[in-house]
Motif scaffolding. Sequence first.
Motif, PDB file in Angstrom:
ATOM      1  N   VAL A 191       0.743  -1.085  -0.091  1.00  0.00           N
ATOM      2  CA  VAL A 191       0.042   0.161   0.153  1.00  0.00           C
ATOM      3  C   VAL A 191       0.681   1.251  -0.008  1.00  0.00           C
ATOM      4  O   VAL A 191       1.887   1.378   0.626  1.00  0.00           O
ATOM      5  N   MET A 192       0.558   2.243  -1.004  1.00  0.00           N
ATOM      6  CA  MET A 192       1.012   3.230  -0.878  1.00  0.00           C
ATOM      7  C   MET A 192       0.336   4.328  -0.121  1.00  0.00           C
ATOM      8  O   MET A 192      -0.665   4.659  -0.475  1.00  0.00           O
ATOM      9  N   THR A 193       0.932   5.099   0.848  1.00  0.00           N
ATOM     10  CA  THR A 193       0.206   5.952   1.815  1.00  0.00           C
ATOM     11  C   THR A 193       0.453   7.602   1.040  1.00  0.00           C
ATOM     12  O   THR A 193       1.505   7.980   1.112  1.00  0.00           O
ATOM     13  N   ARG A 194      -0.597   8.062   0.547  1.00  0.00           N
ATOM     14  CA  ARG A 194      -0.529   9.521   0.110  1.00  0.00           C
ATOM     15  C   ARG A 194      -1.032  10.378   1.021  1.00  0.00           C
ATOM     16  O   ARG A 194      -2.380  10.387   1.218  1.00  0.00           O
ATOM     17  N   ALA A 195      -0.424  11.448   1.426  1.00  0.00           N
ATOM     18  CA  ALA A 195      -0.725  12.165   2.491  1.00  0.00           C
ATOM     19  C   ALA A 195      -1.774  13.305   1.767  1.00  0.00           C
ATOM     20  O   ALA A 195      -1.600  13.858   0.503  1.00  0.00           O
ATOM     21  N   THR A 196      -2.849  13.994   2.576  1.00  0.00           N
ATOM     22  CA  THR A 196      -3.497  14.872   1.915  1.00  0.00           C
ATOM     23  C   THR A 196      -2.593  16.523   1.945  1.00  0.00           C
ATOM     24  O   THR A 196      -1.952  16.263   2.557  1.00  0.00           O
ATOM     25  N   ASP A 197      -3.270  17.158   1.411  1.00  0.00           N
ATOM     26  CA  ASP A 197      -2.477  18.617   1.496  1.00  0.00           C
ATOM     27  C   ASP A 197      -2.329  19.092   3.084  1.00  0.00           C
ATOM     28  O   ASP A 197      -1.404  19.581   3.643  1.00  0.00           O
ATOM     29  N   ALA A 198      -3.296  18.826   3.819  1.00  0.00           N
ATOM     30  CA  ALA A 198      -3.365  19.086   5.324  1.00  0.00           C
ATOM     31  C   ALA A 198      -2.655  18.465   6.047  1.00  0.00           C
ATOM     32  O   ALA A 198      -1.817  18.711   6.870  1.00  0.00           O
ATOM     33  N   GLU A 199      -2.410  17.138   5.775  1.00  0.00           N
ATOM     34  CA  GLU A 199      -1.554  16.064   6.455  1.00  0.00           C
ATOM     35  C   GLU A 199       0.094  16.522   5.946  1.00  0.00           C
ATOM     36  O   GLU A 199       0.907  16.424   7.130  1.00  0.00           O
ATOM     37  N   THR A 200       0.310  16.844   4.742  1.00  0.00           N
ATOM     38  CA  THR A 200       1.636  17.546   4.125  1.00  0.00           C
ATOM     39  C   THR A 200       2.015  18.534   5.084  1.00  0.00           C
ATOM     40  O   THR A 200       2.921  18.845   5.335  1.00  0.00           O
ATOM     41  N   GLY A 201       1.154  19.522   5.068  1.00  0.00           N
ATOM     42  CA  GLY A 201       1.273  20.710   5.802  1.00  0.00           C
ATOM     43  C   GLY A 201       1.786  20.572   7.251  1.00  0.00           C
ATOM     44  O   GLY A 201       2.569  21.271   7.806  1.00  0.00           O
ATOM     45  N   LEU A 202       1.115  19.791   7.923  1.00  0.00           N
ATOM     46  CA  LEU A 202       1.366  19.515   9.210  1.00  0.00           C
ATOM     47  C   LEU A 202       2.827  18.273   9.311  1.00  0.00           C
ATOM     48  O   LEU A 202       3.413  18.599  10.392  1.00  0.00           O
ATOM     49  N   LEU A 203       2.790  17.384   8.563  1.00  0.00           N
ATOM     50  CA  LEU A 203       3.896  16.454   8.926  1.00  0.00           C
ATOM     51  C   LEU A 203       4.697  16.290   7.942  1.00  0.00           C
ATOM     52  O   LEU A 203       5.972  16.006   8.229  1.00  0.00           O
ATOM     53  N   GLY A 204       4.520  17.187   7.014  1.00  0.00           N
ATOM     54  CA  GLY A 204       5.916  16.998   5.968  1.00  0.00           C
ATOM     55  C   GLY A 204       5.680  16.191   4.792  1.00  0.00           C
ATOM     56  O   GLY A 204       4.602  15.260   5.049  1.00  0.00           O
ATOM     57  N   ALA A 205       6.279  15.744   4.122  1.00  0.00           N
ATOM     58  CA  ALA A 205       6.439  14.763   2.923  1.00  0.00           C
ATOM     59  C   ALA A 205       6.624  13.181   3.559  1.00  0.00           C
ATOM     60  O   ALA A 205       7.275  13.128   4.743  1.00  0.00           O
ATOM     61  N   ALA A 206       6.056  12.331   2.935  1.00  0.00           N
ATOM     62  CA  ALA A 206       6.317  10.863   3.532  1.00  0.00           C
ATOM     63  C   ALA A 206       7.886  10.488   3.527  1.00  0.00           C
ATOM     64  O   ALA A 206       8.602  11.091   2.725  1.00  0.00           O
ATOM     65  N   ARG A 207       8.376   9.855   4.851  1.00  0.00           N
ATOM     66  CA  ARG A 207       9.566   9.242   4.927  1.00  0.00           C
ATOM     67  C   ARG A 207       9.537   8.236   5.641  1.00  0.00           C
ATOM     68  O   ARG A 207       8.632   8.091   6.677  1.00  0.00           O
ATOM     69  N   ARG A 208      10.648   7.404   5.475  1.00  0.00           N
ATOM     70  CA  ARG A 208      10.876   6.351   6.540  1.00  0.00           C
ATOM     71  C   ARG A 208      11.819   6.402   7.576  1.00  0.00           C
ATOM     72  O   ARG A 208      11.441   6.100   8.676  1.00  0.00           O
ATOM     73  N   MET A 209      12.658   7.421   7.433  1.00  0.00           N
ATOM     74  CA  MET A 209      13.479   7.765   8.573  1.00  0.00           C
ATOM     75  C   MET A 209      13.142   9.056   9.429  1.00  0.00           C
ATOM     76  O   MET A 209      12.594  10.016   8.617  1.00  0.00           O
ATOM     77  N   ASP A 210      13.227   9.105  10.644  1.00  0.00           N
ATOM     78  CA  ASP A 210      12.716  10.305  11.387  1.00  0.00           C
ATOM     79  C   ASP A 210      14.073  10.922  11.835  1.00  0.00           C
ATOM     80  O   ASP A 210      15.042  10.501  12.019  1.00  0.00           O
TER      81      ASP A 210
END
Length: 266
Positions: free
Chosen positions: A247-266
């Motif tokens: 499964v590919m998780t695609r963030a919404t605009d609101a999620e991207t604004g809050l969490l940033g782009a998808a990433r595996r490493m923190d």
Amino acid sequence: MSVPSPYGSPDGPATTGGSTGRGSGSRRPGRGARPRFGFGLVGPRRDRHSVPLDQLDALALPVGDDGMVIGVDAENRPAVLGINRPVPYDVTLIGGLWTAQVMALRAAATGARVAVETGRAQSWTALARAAGGGQPCVTLHDVGRVPPQGASAGSPVVVVRDCGMRPPRGRVVSAPWQSVVTLLPYLSPVAPRLLEKSSLVGVQRVSPDEAVQIGRVMGLPDHERDALSTLADGVTLWCTPDDRQFVMTRATDAETGLLGAARRMD
């Protein structure tokens, strides 16, 4: 002594031609007639709608699973996770904080209360403030300090355990309408036990050695095991005892604004 029919005129006789029964001389109610006692006025008559049996499938509605959308599958179809269940439900995610936080936000959007048990509260503070539009639907707790949540069908709970490589046994465990999501950044000595007891397991990009161990525990075929070390950011292999799906998780605009782009490493 004759009893006037309820269908008769208020000013005239109930019947014509001296008839008092249901014969051909009975008058039907017209405008201004009294309603039939207990039945009301006679409504309009319509032809009944019917469909031949061989065309019944045409009326089917494309209704999918109930839950939160965690991404899309290889055919770009929504992948849905039913996180609020009437039975205990344990989820283990070997992956990044970003995916766990997206899951927390989307669980809150389904109406669940989210309790986050974490040793890095600073990484969750912005999310907790933003979720729920000011309502305390996401609460933060120190490790081992999650109070009883009082989950019910009308108020389901998702407990997210972000407690590092060796999470201690939680005081609050899965229960009806209370699911527990445990985040492991990497494969750890406690991981096999968690994987075996979980109803659902998510695996993001890991090292080849970790992929071999996970493949052995989960019974993955060789091609899926080998793919674990090459997964892109935001891609998760979700496994149940009966099914597996990338499964590919695609963030919404609101999620991207809050969490940033998808990433595996923190």
